[in-house]
Design an enzyme around this catalytic site. Structure first.
Site, mmCIF file in Angstrom:
data_model
loop_
_atom_site.group_PDB
_atom_site.id
_atom_site.type_symbol
_atom_site.label_atom_id
_atom_site.label_comp_id
_atom_site.label_asym_id
_atom_site.label_seq_id
_atom_site.Cartn_x
_atom_site.Cartn_y
_atom_site.Cartn_z
ATOM 1 N N ASP A 295 38.975 36.421 48.048
ATOM 2 C CA ASP A 295 39.185 36.929 46.704
ATOM 3 C C ASP A 295 38.307 38.146 46.438
ATOM 4 O OD1 ASP A 295 40.492 36.480 44.137
ATOM 5 O OD2 ASP A 295 38.510 36.002 43.368
ATOM 6 N N GLU A 342 42.435 40.134 49.261
ATOM 7 C CA GLU A 342 42.930 40.249 47.888
ATOM 8 C C GLU A 342 42.412 41.593 47.354
ATOM 9 O OE1 GLU A 342 42.902 40.811 44.150
ATOM 10 O OE2 GLU A 342 41.181 39.458 44.283
ATOM 11 N N ASP A 395 46.782 34.030 38.747
ATOM 12 C CA ASP A 395 46.206 34.669 37.560
ATOM 13 C C ASP A 395 47.255 35.335 36.677
ATOM 14 O OD1 ASP A 395 43.515 34.008 37.946
ATOM 15 O OD2 ASP A 395 43.158 35.748 39.227
#
Length: 501
Positions: A295, A342, A395
């Site tokens: 991430d 990401e 998200d």
């Protein structure tokens, strides 16, 4: 990666009788669904413990597993629980949402009984437990110590403990753990339960030609064993408090940015040790997963650093990250690694160059392409082969919720671009869009496959409460769902080669 596809579905969102998705029968059923629809990958969110806000991206440990995922039926099968141990326990009445507050109390009571029976049966002397203990003790012992002290002080974070414990001191901590052996053993044994059940599930998936994509946050939480025991890894003052914390700068979505509050790494200290901490973290996670998604990849090139305690994130500034040196050290120590970067948000030429240096595939989000006017690099016809395509991530708003709030002109533009038929849900058209893209890998979220609306959104960034709660139910598995996923998989040549008829 060869041309393929998979589904993002967090374990907590699986159906089942115990208030939350677990590593039990429903997880094996989901693997069977992936096999039936000729998928190659199952993507999950971080499986680590969760703290305040229930986010899997805020954990007490970079290693310890989330004991909420332990399946009770598998403990019953091992005679560590009896069915009547569960009869008087309420896990909540809403099968579509997780009640984390209720589970915090209910599951602890049940797991304590399982741990007591495990010890009474001599489980700690069993070879499988001893092997787990000796191979994982580098992170396991610190975690059990941390949680024992934390519970002794009413679940408060380490920075609210008395001075004798706030700064780690082995003498005080060992004495307290000796006085609270039941708590210490609880965390020790439940980590073993989690590990055994996860490895069994992963083994089943791999045996059926399904690979697991895992996820690790770039940062650790302030309330974590790493911050307590290893403060030298972070930018801290003499009291162990962070001098600066992470977040994002102001943008079109927030005039003040996002104040995450995660402590910032002392990258120079890590470099002096050849980034050993990062190499070991990735090594461990690659023992849990087949592919790893990291991430906030942007933060390795440069990160938004905010003075600790600032009113909001707008007081921050950009700082250079470790860049290529970190990943070269990881490659030197681990060899080739299967990692997804990401790389969303605040992209610049330097981030692109770092991603290309690593060779990692980046991510593309289709919803961003239709949010803009005119051409956009987030539209599927621009996706490079070395990328992973999503309609949206955990998200984002669900595709249906996003579409229903979209301006009419943009809805019309999307309908033309995707050639949406009159009876095709827009969410399914968007699924078809990433399936047809150039990306080697397309990942569909389960909510979008089920054409669910806003109420099923997984997370709204920058908010606390009401997130991470969505669950599917067994009735959601329909012939229509299966046929939709099979159709886009075979039409756009994404079948798992091992599952072709």
């Amino acid at each position: 990666m060869e041309r393929s596809s998979g589904v993002l579905m967090h374990i907590t969102s699986l159906p089942g009788p115990y208030g939350i998705g677990t590593l039990g029968a429903a997880a094996y059923r989901f693997v069977d669904f992936l096999v039936e629809t000729k998928q190659t990958y199952w993507q999950v969110l971080p499986l680590t413990t969760t703290s305040y806000g229930d986010s899997p991206y805020q954990s007490f440990s970079a290693y310890a597993g989330n004991t909420n995922l332990i399946d009770f039926d598998r403990l019953i099968a091992k005679d560590l629980l009896a069915p009547n141990d569960l009869t008087a326990i309420s896990f909540g009445s809403d099968v579509r949402h997780v009640d984390f507050g209720r589970l915090f109390v209910a599951r602890r009571y049940i797991l304590e009984q399982a741990v007591a029976r495990f010890e009474a049966q001599g489980g700690i002397s069993d070879e499988s437990f001893k092997r787990f203990y000796h191979t994982q003790k580098e992170w396991l012992i610190p975690f059990c110590r941390y949680m024992t002290v934390k519970e002794h002080f009413d679940q408060k974070p380490w920075y609210e403990w008395p001075d004798d414990y706030r700064i780690y001191d082995a003498t005080h901590v060992d004495a307290l753990c000796e006085q609270n052996q039941n708590t210490y053993h609880y965390h020790l044994v439940t980590q073993f339960f989690f590990n055994q059940q996860w490895q069994a599930l992963k083994g089943y998936a791999n045996a059926h030609q399904i690979k697991i994509i895992g996820d690790i946050p770039i940062y650790v939480a302030r309330d974590s064993v790493e911050m307590w025991m290893f403060p030298e890894l972070f930018k801290v003052n003499a009291s162990g408090d962070p001098r600066t914390v992470a977040g994002t700068p102001p943008d079109n979505f927030s005039a003040t940015g996002q104040y995450w509050g995660n402590p910032i790494y002392d990258w120079q200290t890590m470099a002096d040790d050849h980034y050993q901490w990062w190499a070991e973290r990735i090594r461990y996670n690659l023992s849990l997963y087949d592919v790893l998604r990291i991430d906030h990849f942007k933060g390795f090139e440069s990160y938004w650093e905010i003075p600790f305690g600032a009113p909001d994130a707008s007081y921050g500034h950009w700082e250079k990250g470790p860049g290529k040196a970190l990943f070269q050290a990881i490659f030197d120590q681990l060899g080739p690694t299967e990692i997804i970067a990401e790389d969303l948000g605040f992209m610049n030429d330097q981030v692109v160059a770092l991603r290309e240096f690593t060779g990692f595939p980046g991510m593309k989000v289709e919803l961003f392409g239709f949010d803009s006017d005119g051409d956009s690099t987030d539209l599927p016809h621009h996706y490079p082969a070395n990328s992973v395509a999503y309609v949206g991530t955990h998200d984002n708003e669900t595709a249906r919720g996003w579409y229903e709030a979209l301006e009419l002109t943009k809805q019309e533009r999307m309908a033309h671009y995707l050639c949406i038929s009159a009876d095709e849900p827009p969410a399914w058209a968007l699924n078809r869009g990433i399936a047809a893209s150039h990306s080697n890998l397309a990942i569909y979220t389960m909510q979008n496959l089920l054409n669910l609306g806003t109420a099923s959104r997984m997370n709204t960034p920058g908010t606390i409460g009401g997130n991470w709660q969505w669950r599917m139910v067994e009735e959601d598995y329909t012939d229509t769902l299966t046929q939709h996923l099979k159709d886009i998989t075979t039409t756009y040549c994404r079948e798992n080669p091992a599952l072709r008829e």
